[in-house]
Design a protein around this motif. Structure first.
Motif, PDB file in Angstrom:
ATOM      1  N   UNK A 118       0.838  -1.214   0.000  1.00 52.97           N
ATOM      2  CA  UNK A 118       0.000   0.000   0.000  1.00 52.97           C
ATOM      3  C   UNK A 118       0.867   1.256   0.000  1.00 52.97           C
ATOM      4  N   UNK A 119       1.976   1.234   0.727  1.00 54.54           N
ATOM      5  CA  UNK A 119       2.880   2.384   0.759  1.00 54.54           C
ATOM      6  C   UNK A 119       3.527   2.601  -0.600  1.00 54.54           C
ATOM      7  N   UNK A 120       3.946   1.527  -1.255  1.00 54.62           N
ATOM      8  CA  UNK A 120       4.549   1.649  -2.584  1.00 54.62           C
ATOM      9  C   UNK A 120       3.541   2.263  -3.564  1.00 54.62           C
ATOM     10  N   UNK A 121       2.318   1.786  -3.532  1.00 53.42           N
ATOM     11  CA  UNK A 121       1.289   2.316  -4.437  1.00 53.42           C
ATOM     12  C   UNK A 121       1.002   3.783  -4.128  1.00 53.42           C
ATOM     13  N   UNK A 122       0.984   4.132  -2.850  1.00 50.74           N
ATOM     14  CA  UNK A 122       0.773   5.532  -2.478  1.00 50.74           C
ATOM     15  C   UNK A 122       1.887   6.411  -3.045  1.00 50.74           C
ATOM     16  N   UNK A 123       3.122   5.956  -2.930  1.00 50.19           N
ATOM     17  CA  UNK A 123       4.257   6.720  -3.470  1.00 50.19           C
ATOM     18  C   UNK A 123       4.149   6.871  -4.985  1.00 50.19           C
ATOM     19  N   UNK A 160      -0.658   5.616 -13.729  1.00 53.34           N
ATOM     20  CA  UNK A 160       0.138   4.427 -14.005  1.00 53.34           C
ATOM     21  C   UNK A 160      -0.720   3.169 -13.958  1.00 53.34           C
ATOM     22  N   UNK A 161      -0.264   2.169 -14.685  1.00 53.69           N
ATOM     23  CA  UNK A 161      -0.876   0.840 -14.647  1.00 53.69           C
ATOM     24  C   UNK A 161      -0.040   0.019 -13.677  1.00 53.69           C
ATOM     25  N   UNK A 162      -0.664  -0.504 -12.626  1.00 51.81           N
ATOM     26  CA  UNK A 162       0.065  -1.217 -11.573  1.00 51.81           C
ATOM     27  C   UNK A 162      -0.532  -2.609 -11.402  1.00 51.81           C
ATOM     28  N   UNK A 163       0.344  -3.609 -11.374  1.00 52.19           N
ATOM     29  CA  UNK A 163      -0.099  -4.957 -11.023  1.00 52.19           C
ATOM     30  C   UNK A 163       0.703  -5.421  -9.820  1.00 52.19           C
ATOM     31  N   UNK A 164       0.058  -6.232  -8.995  1.00 58.19           N
ATOM     32  CA  UNK A 164       0.703  -6.769  -7.796  1.00 58.19           C
ATOM     33  C   UNK A 164       0.484  -8.275  -7.800  1.00 58.19           C
ATOM     34  N   UNK A 165       1.588  -9.001  -7.693  1.00 57.63           N
ATOM     35  CA  UNK A 165       1.528 -10.458  -7.659  1.00 57.63           C
ATOM     36  C   UNK A 165       2.323 -10.958  -6.467  1.00 57.63           C
ATOM     37  N   UNK A 166       1.923 -12.115  -5.940  1.00 56.23           N
ATOM     38  CA  UNK A 166       2.688 -12.724  -4.854  1.00 56.23           C
ATOM     39  C   UNK A 166       4.000 -13.260  -5.392  1.00 56.23           C
ATOM     40  N   UNK A 167       5.049 -13.048  -4.652  1.00 53.95           N
ATOM     41  CA  UNK A 167       6.345 -13.645  -4.956  1.00 53.95           C
ATOM     42  C   UNK A 167       6.524 -14.807  -3.990  1.00 53.95           C
ATOM     43  N   UNK A 168       6.539 -16.011  -4.496  1.00 56.76           N
ATOM     44  CA  UNK A 168       6.618 -17.177  -3.621  1.00 56.76           C
ATOM     45  C   UNK A 168       7.913 -17.204  -2.832  1.00 56.76           C
ATOM     46  N   UNK A 169       8.998 -16.827  -3.490  1.00 57.24           N
ATOM     47  CA  UNK A 169      10.290 -16.860  -2.823  1.00 57.24           C
ATOM     48  C   UNK A 169      11.140 -15.724  -3.365  1.00 57.24           C
ATOM     49  N   UNK A 170      11.894 -15.070  -2.486  1.00 63.51           N
ATOM     50  CA  UNK A 170      12.802 -13.996  -2.884  1.00 63.51           C
ATOM     51  C   UNK A 170      14.204 -14.406  -2.451  1.00 63.51           C
ATOM     52  N   UNK A 171      15.124 -14.435  -3.418  1.00 65.31           N
ATOM     53  CA  UNK A 171      16.508 -14.816  -3.146  1.00 65.31           C
ATOM     54  C   UNK A 171      17.406 -13.680  -3.606  1.00 65.31           C
ATOM     55  N   UNK A 172      18.182 -13.155  -2.703  1.00 65.58           N
ATOM     56  CA  UNK A 172      19.117 -12.066  -2.953  1.00 65.58           C
ATOM     57  C   UNK A 172      18.394 -10.819  -3.459  1.00 65.58           C
TER      58      UNK A 172
END
Length: 173
Positions: free
Chosen positions: A141-146, A154-166
């Protein structure tokens, strides 16, 4: 006799709210790779379910128990979704497409501690900027507010990231 029937139905209702909401959270934990927590939640969840279903099955002649069981399932689904949303476990991949203000958005996100990758692409009406940000779900929500402060078109999509590495990890403030 009436109070026993009402009390039993109410107990079934509360047990179903509890076990179904736990099931929703457990499923989220599985999807996020939190296996140990998912297993512990699953143990408690199914224990509650066994007690609830046994109370219904031993009193099938009481329609209130069946309504309580079904109503508890529905309410547990809603409560589980609410809890999962508040926990906001994991990360999201946010993709921003801007016609004219991509570099400004990317710089502003970086200035606010987010890693932002900017690419130039071709859209229907010409060149566009695509900015990708990976952020904790609690900060979406903060990122979208910024983003909206710079360019609300802007066109914004949000998806779940199952795993984040580095990669760049924002330091909590």
């Amino acid at each position: 006799m009436v109070w026993t029937t009402i009390g039993n139905a109410l107990l079934i209702f509360v047990m179903r709210i509890t076990d179904v909401s736990m099931g929703t959270v457990r499923t989220t934990m599985i999807m996020r790779g939190q296996r140990k927590y998912a297993a512990m939640i699953g143990f408690v969840e199914v224990s509650i379910w066994v007690v609830a279903i046994s109370r219904v099955m031993t009193h099938l002649d009481t329609i209130w128990n069946i309504f309580a069981y079904s109503g508890g399932f529905a309410m547990g689904t809603l409560l589980g979704m609410y809890i999962e949303d508040k926990l906001a476990i994991g990360h999201s991949n946010i993709q921003i497409i801007s016609l004219t203000k991509g570099p400004v958005i990317a710089d502003m996100l970086r200035d606010n501690g987010y890693g932002a990758t900017e690419m130039v692409a071709e859209g229907r009406s010409g060149p566009v900027s695509i900015i990708t940000v990976v952020a904790p779900r609690k900060q979406v929500a903060n990122v979208i507010r910024l983003i909206n402060e710079i360019d609300a078109t802007t066109f914004v999509t949000v998806e779940d990231a199952r795993k984040v590495v580095r990669g760049y990890q924002r330091i909590a403030k």
